[in-house]
Design an enzyme around this catalytic site. Structure first.
Site, PDB file in Angstrom:
ATOM      1  CG  HIS A  16      -0.283  -0.003   2.559  1.00 33.14           C
ATOM      2  ND1 HIS A  16       0.243   1.135   3.127  1.00 33.14           N
ATOM      3  CD2 HIS A  16      -0.075  -1.007   3.452  1.00 33.14           C
ATOM      4  CE1 HIS A  16       0.745   0.838   4.318  1.00 33.14           C
ATOM      5  NE2 HIS A  16       0.573  -0.461   4.530  1.00 33.14           N
ATOM      6  CB  CYS A  30       1.697  -3.547   5.455  1.00 37.17           C
ATOM      7  SG  CYS A  30       0.130  -4.285   5.935  1.00 37.17           S
TER       8      CYS A  30
END
Length: 301
Positions: free
Chosen positions: A136, A152
């Site tokens: 992301h 992440c």
């Protein structure tokens, strides 16, 4: 990051042992021990490589971007998965473990963070087949190039916007931990060494040793031998053990590590215009606004 954004991400024709140019004298070695398809992430180098499928008659390319990865105790997993969904303007729903950690640090998080400038996912997110893990963007660009997430993989806002448009759902994603890289460019064999990522429950874990042994020498010699390259083994040992993260040509006569590093362009990292974070993770005082910490949707952050 104007210089980084000018030179660091880019694409070039793909050849065996291809290298992505990121500066006048610096290259990123893309030879990792993984299949050259889809997305390949090297956590040691904190770099993502995308190998798009070329249309018939088109030349193959590799696109590369710097990334941020999981901090110590929240490591980005190693292995193979795929992109299972894509979301523009994502809503972030922090999992209970992340909310609990923030509450313990007097930095409570809401149950949901809507899309917008305070959303730590940025403007684009790609969910992986591993539950809770995403690729992301970020509302904290200084976190790219750092171990600052809960697992992440984060990219600069402009980089995730570019990658998001290129990557279809179902794309293979391979994550490796390869601190030592090598490959040929302009008739020279380059070696690039990174510090092995620290693993443990917290930052008190000792760093893994940088290994330089017969196995390393043999792997590099196997690369040099077909090209009749004369390897400067003293330079190789310096490059490997100092683990500076710079690709250094080790088959050029008379080159020293200090002289080569001194010839490279210098990049000054500065906060981008409009940044709402100064890189300090210390909770703000009670009378100040505390920025939402970077994370992933239903993710570790």
């Amino acid at each position: 990051h104007p210089l980084r954004r000018q030179h660091d991400a880019g694409a070039l024709p793909r050849q065996p042992r291809v290298h992505a140019r990121i500066g006048t004298n610096q290259f990123v070695v893309t030879h990792v021990e993984a299949s050259r398809e889809g997305i390949v992430v090297n956590v040691a180098a904190m770099r993502l490589f995308y190998f798009p499928k070329p249309a018939k008659g088109e030349q193959r390319v590799v696109v590369t971007y710097p990334i941020g990865i999981g901090k110590v105790g929240w490591a980005t997993p190693i292995g193979t998965t795929k992109v299972v969904s894509k979301r523009a303007n994502p809503v972030w729903t922090p999992p209970a473990s992340v909310r609990r950690e923030h509450a313990e640090n007097d930095d409570p998080l809401p149950a949901r963070v809507p899309a917008g400038p305070d959303n730590p996912l940025g403007l684009f997110a790609m969910n992986l087949g591993w539950p809770s893990y995403l690729i992301h963007g970020t509302n904290k660009p200084p976190g790219v190039g750092m171990r600052a997430s809960h697992g992440c993989i984060r990219l600069y806002p402009e980089d995730i916007a570019s990658l998001f448009d290129q990557v279809p759902v179902g794309t293979k994603v391979t994550v490796v931990n390869q601190p030592l890289l090598y490959g040929w460019q302009h008739n020279a064999l380059f070696v690039q060494s990174y510090p092995p990522p620290v693993e443990g429950k917290d930052d008190s874990a000792p760093p893994p040793p940088v290994v330089y042994d017969d196995r390393v020498e043999n792997a590099i010699w196997q690369q040099a031998k077909p090209h009749a390259g004369a390897v400067d083994w003293a330079l190789v040992q310096q490059v490997v053990t100092q683990a500076r993260g710079v690709a250094v040509p080790i088959t050029r006569h008379g080159l020293t590590l200090d002289s080569y590093l001194g010839s490279l362009p210098q990049v000054e990292n500065v906060l981008p215009d409009g940044s709402n974070w100064d890189g300090n993770e210390t909770p703000a005082a009670a009378d100040k606004v505390t920025p939402v910490v970077d994370s992933g949707a239903r993710a570790r952050r």
